[in-house]
Design a protein around this motif. Sequence first.
Motif, mmCIF file in Angstrom:
data_model
loop_
_atom_site.group_PDB
_atom_site.id
_atom_site.type_symbol
_atom_site.label_atom_id
_atom_site.label_comp_id
_atom_site.label_asym_id
_atom_site.label_seq_id
_atom_site.Cartn_x
_atom_site.Cartn_y
_atom_site.Cartn_z
ATOM 1 N N ARG A 111 0.848 -1.193 0.000
ATOM 2 C CA ARG A 111 0.000 0.000 0.000
ATOM 3 C C ARG A 111 0.884 1.244 0.000
ATOM 4 N N PRO A 112 0.426 2.345 -0.619
ATOM 5 C CA PRO A 112 1.240 3.556 -0.640
ATOM 6 C C PRO A 112 1.236 4.319 0.668
ATOM 7 N N ASP A 113 0.271 4.023 1.564
ATOM 8 C CA ASP A 113 0.193 4.803 2.808
ATOM 9 C C ASP A 113 1.033 4.193 3.929
ATOM 10 N N THR A 114 0.809 2.926 4.257
ATOM 11 C CA THR A 114 1.513 2.290 5.378
ATOM 12 C C THR A 114 2.745 1.493 4.944
ATOM 13 N N LEU A 115 2.882 1.250 3.655
ATOM 14 C CA LEU A 115 3.937 0.391 3.096
ATOM 15 C C LEU A 115 3.768 -1.064 3.518
ATOM 16 N N ASN A 116 2.583 -1.399 3.994
ATOM 17 C CA ASN A 116 2.241 -2.779 4.316
ATOM 18 C C ASN A 116 1.708 -3.497 3.085
ATOM 19 N N VAL A 286 7.624 15.617 0.477
ATOM 20 C CA VAL A 286 8.215 14.461 1.158
ATOM 21 C C VAL A 286 7.113 13.784 1.968
ATOM 22 N N ALA A 287 6.968 12.491 1.813
ATOM 23 C CA ALA A 287 5.914 11.760 2.525
ATOM 24 C C ALA A 287 6.388 11.353 3.913
ATOM 25 N N GLN A 288 5.548 11.611 4.903
ATOM 26 C CA GLN A 288 5.794 11.151 6.269
ATOM 27 C C GLN A 288 4.975 9.897 6.541
ATOM 28 N N PRO A 289 5.291 9.163 7.624
ATOM 29 C CA PRO A 289 4.514 7.967 7.958
ATOM 30 C C PRO A 289 3.041 8.293 8.175
ATOM 31 N N ILE A 290 2.191 7.376 7.744
ATOM 32 C CA ILE A 290 0.747 7.484 7.933
ATOM 33 C C ILE A 290 0.294 6.346 8.841
ATOM 34 N N VAL A 291 -0.464 6.672 9.862
ATOM 35 C CA VAL A 291 -0.993 5.674 10.785
ATOM 36 C C VAL A 291 -2.517 5.690 10.680
ATOM 37 N N PRO A 292 -3.129 4.669 10.082
ATOM 38 C CA PRO A 292 -4.591 4.625 9.979
ATOM 39 C C PRO A 292 -5.257 4.685 11.349
ATOM 40 N N LEU A 304 11.167 8.706 6.107
ATOM 41 C CA LEU A 304 10.675 9.702 5.162
ATOM 42 C C LEU A 304 10.779 9.113 3.759
ATOM 43 N N LEU A 305 9.854 9.505 2.890
ATOM 44 C CA LEU A 305 9.915 9.122 1.484
ATOM 45 C C LEU A 305 10.180 10.381 0.666
ATOM 46 N N PHE A 349 6.766 -5.020 -9.257
ATOM 47 C CA PHE A 349 6.014 -4.404 -8.166
ATOM 48 C C PHE A 349 6.479 -2.954 -8.010
ATOM 49 N N PRO A 350 5.887 -2.053 -8.778
ATOM 50 C CA PRO A 350 6.406 -0.684 -8.871
ATOM 51 C C PRO A 350 6.374 0.100 -7.565
ATOM 52 N N LEU A 351 5.356 -0.113 -6.724
ATOM 53 C CA LEU A 351 5.310 0.639 -5.469
ATOM 54 C C LEU A 351 6.422 0.198 -4.523
ATOM 55 N N SER A 352 6.656 -1.088 -4.434
ATOM 56 C CA SER A 352 7.735 -1.585 -3.590
ATOM 57 C C SER A 352 9.069 -1.017 -4.043
ATOM 58 N N GLN A 353 9.283 -0.997 -5.352
ATOM 59 C CA GLN A 353 10.553 -0.487 -5.875
ATOM 60 C C GLN A 353 10.681 1.011 -5.646
ATOM 61 N N SER A 354 9.602 1.728 -5.877
ATOM 62 C CA SER A 354 9.638 3.182 -5.695
ATOM 63 C C SER A 354 9.909 3.562 -4.246
#
Length: 392
Positions: A111-116, A286-292, A304-305, A349-354
Amino acid sequence: MNPQRPDHLTRIPFNRAVMMGREQAYMADAIARSHISGDGHYTKLVHRRLEEITGGRKALLTTSCTHALEMTALLLDLAPGDEVIMPSFTFVSTANAFVLRGARPVFVDIRPDTLNIDEHLIEAAITARTRAIVVVHYAGVACDMDPILAVARKHGIVVIEDNAHGLFGAYKGRPLGSLGTFATQSFHETKNFMCGEGGALIVNDERYAERAEIIREKGTDRTRFFRGLVDKYTWVEPGSSYLPSDLLAAFLYAQLEAADEIQSTRRAIWDAYQAGLADWSRRFAVAQPIVPAQCAPAYALYYLLLPSRADRDALIEFLRKRRIAVVFHYVPLHGSEFGARLGYRRDDFPLSQSCSDRLVRLPMYNDMTEGDRDRVVSTVTSFEPSRTSALA
């Protein structure tokens, strides 16, 4: 700190092992008890504490999280041709444990938000050979477990929580480590609670409890012998020596006793990074961590991303020159040398690589001072992504 060195030149490490107070006393006590091999006094104390924290039915200390994962593969009797679904964005141990039994890791994107692991992609990856789904609670933030567990039940598949980052995290009020059939923990020195090297297997299905003890004790029923249930112990099935020394358990027990202090400290660091970097992150995309909302994080790490790999690499060098140590991870498993041998391509898996290309982890350790924490924030916010002149 060297009092003769200006504060801005004092090196801030990425991580450091920190004793919380009673580690040496408990290790000395373990020696005095004349039992420093596995399953001694402190091992049993740690088992009870882990069962309380996770709500798991049985906790078993192991020599590493890797070995706990290997135990799940043995408990499931995995064989060549079996498949195990997991994210590609994870540490190599998540896959190695199953590859060693001949099983094939089936990777899915994140997922792009949690990286899970992306729960919406799991069902399409299931085949007649699928035996398990491994979820990795990245950074101690829970995967979306309800739909994952529902898919697993539908197909009769076991769920394993790789909870190396997640002790004291929760999903909808339920402790991480209590949701899958099995969960694995890490007590490596980079984790919130550590004993140098160590791990644990949490067994949440009673059907596997006795076999887990047997596999952990070299494939013997030695544990039953010590309980007086058999008059001798013997070889029952394949296993290995997965027990850590009681000296390590003594060290770890002192760490777990300091759980409130450790978690409070790490939350303060995490919150300071999140607040202090917010304006800068918005300004430079820059993306910071997201916690649902349904997740309570374990404060295992802060990342950071950056907008690009070039920006990420430039930030790492910028901080290195200012004596602040940071790292990146993971190299996605599908794009590795062994991943290619399994038939995967780097662009599968483009998101994982990015995320791998753009991620940087900031320093976090259990005795980090407010001054060092604030220096990290002020130094990061003085960097301007996409402007290589910032390295000067």
